[in-house]
Scaffold this active site. Sequence first.
Site, mmCIF file in Angstrom:
data_model
loop_
_atom_site.group_PDB
_atom_site.id
_atom_site.type_symbol
_atom_site.label_atom_id
_atom_site.label_comp_id
_atom_site.label_asym_id
_atom_site.label_seq_id
_atom_site.Cartn_x
_atom_site.Cartn_y
_atom_site.Cartn_z
ATOM 1 N N LYS A 201 0.864 -1.179 0.000
ATOM 2 C CA LYS A 201 0.000 0.000 0.000
ATOM 3 C C LYS A 201 0.900 1.228 0.000
ATOM 4 O O LYS A 201 1.837 1.307 0.812
ATOM 5 C CB LYS A 201 -0.898 0.028 1.239
ATOM 6 C CG LYS A 201 -1.847 1.230 1.280
ATOM 7 C CD LYS A 201 -2.572 1.292 2.629
ATOM 8 C CE LYS A 201 -3.584 2.435 2.652
ATOM 9 N NZ LYS A 201 -4.094 2.708 4.027
ATOM 10 N N HIS A 220 -6.003 2.166 14.452
ATOM 11 C CA HIS A 220 -6.335 0.809 14.011
ATOM 12 C C HIS A 220 -5.192 -0.137 14.334
ATOM 13 O O HIS A 220 -4.068 0.289 14.593
ATOM 14 C CB HIS A 220 -6.591 0.776 12.497
ATOM 15 C CG HIS A 220 -5.362 1.037 11.681
ATOM 16 N ND1 HIS A 220 -4.779 2.291 11.581
ATOM 17 C CD2 HIS A 220 -4.585 0.203 10.935
ATOM 18 C CE1 HIS A 220 -3.710 2.220 10.813
ATOM 19 N NE2 HIS A 220 -3.574 0.967 10.404
ATOM 20 N N ASP A 222 -3.406 -3.558 12.367
ATOM 21 C CA ASP A 222 -3.373 -4.121 11.017
ATOM 22 C C ASP A 222 -4.012 -5.508 11.006
ATOM 23 O O ASP A 222 -3.748 -6.331 11.876
ATOM 24 C CB ASP A 222 -1.931 -4.187 10.506
ATOM 25 C CG ASP A 222 -1.346 -2.804 10.246
ATOM 26 O OD1 ASP A 222 -2.126 -1.839 10.159
ATOM 27 O OD2 ASP A 222 -0.107 -2.698 10.140
ATOM 28 N N HIS A 276 -2.136 1.940 16.191
ATOM 29 C CA HIS A 276 -1.376 3.071 15.656
ATOM 30 C C HIS A 276 -2.275 3.915 14.752
ATOM 31 O O HIS A 276 -3.386 3.515 14.399
ATOM 32 C CB HIS A 276 -0.138 2.587 14.889
ATOM 33 C CG HIS A 276 -0.438 1.654 13.758
ATOM 34 N ND1 HIS A 276 -0.849 0.344 13.942
ATOM 35 C CD2 HIS A 276 -0.405 1.835 12.409
ATOM 36 C CE1 HIS A 276 -1.042 -0.231 12.776
ATOM 37 N NE2 HIS A 276 -0.796 0.652 11.826
#
Length: 334
Positions: A201, A220, A222, A276
């Site tokens: 990404k 969020h 991962d 994070h």
Amino acid sequence: MGEEIRVHDIALTSGETIPAAFIRPENEQPGITTVHGETLEVPTIDFSDDNEEKLVREVAKAARDWGMFQVVNHGIPDEVISRLQGVGKEFFELPRAEKETYAKEPGSKSLEGYGTKLQKEMEGKQGWVDHLFHKIWPPPAINYKFWPQNPPSYREANKEYAKHLHGVVDKLFKSLSLGVGLKDDEFKEAAGGDELVYLLKINYYPPCPRPDLALGVVPHTDMCALTILVSNLVKGLQAFKDGHWYDVNYIPNALVIHIGDQIEIISNGKYKSVLHRSTVQKEKARMSWPVFLEPPPDFVVGPHPALVDEENPPKFNTKKYSDYVYCKLNKIPL
């Protein structure tokens, strides 16, 4: 041309204000919630260290206590990272119409392509970021229609970076596996083995007139097993530690490693996925290149049987990775 409004376009026309959709609630606004004047020195691990026991200890401790660490002397040449970053930057500086040729197809369940919105946002709020997703490994999983043809060296730079990642990936999984008393290959096998998907990404965070109010990417963890990230040295990565949000100190050309949800699940909670978020800057564009190491969609992930017993019952449900992703993106209980 895609129907989505791109943040890059908003940044060029927003003046000194930002649309209400990008203003976070007060309990998320970085101007209020960041611990200012203090930077987190997350653990730094030297992958050139020949002392394997020490390396395993350091990786396991960082994965338990932080869910995040930086790797130096990782074996990926600086020029390989620089080329990856160079071609990514060139892509995001292209005219809008050219970037839109790689836009995500409406209604697609795949994350791949150029876009802005990623997950279901609460109360209609958005992150101040555009992105490009595409798979870089294994070859059968790659869909080159999402790989930009301009700049011309884009494909070569990404292939070269993917090739160099394999040694880092194997070393990480081996250390995590040994760190909880498993054989060196058991963690990787439990996360997908040689079918692990490397999903790149590229995040592009344009300059923002009100960085105190907006977030690039909201808080969020991962979804994947592991994330390996490099950035363009413009600060913006923050981690939640001891109840507070801190800027993370980034070492040039280091690899930032995030423990993802699947590693937390496989370890039955011994390792922690890191919470994070990304902040934005007023004067500079920030970019980052995370590679998410994902199980194949139909691969079933759950706590490793060797880490479950009467005293440590399973803390997570076992499910197909694609089902996990669908639930998390759509805010459905896991």
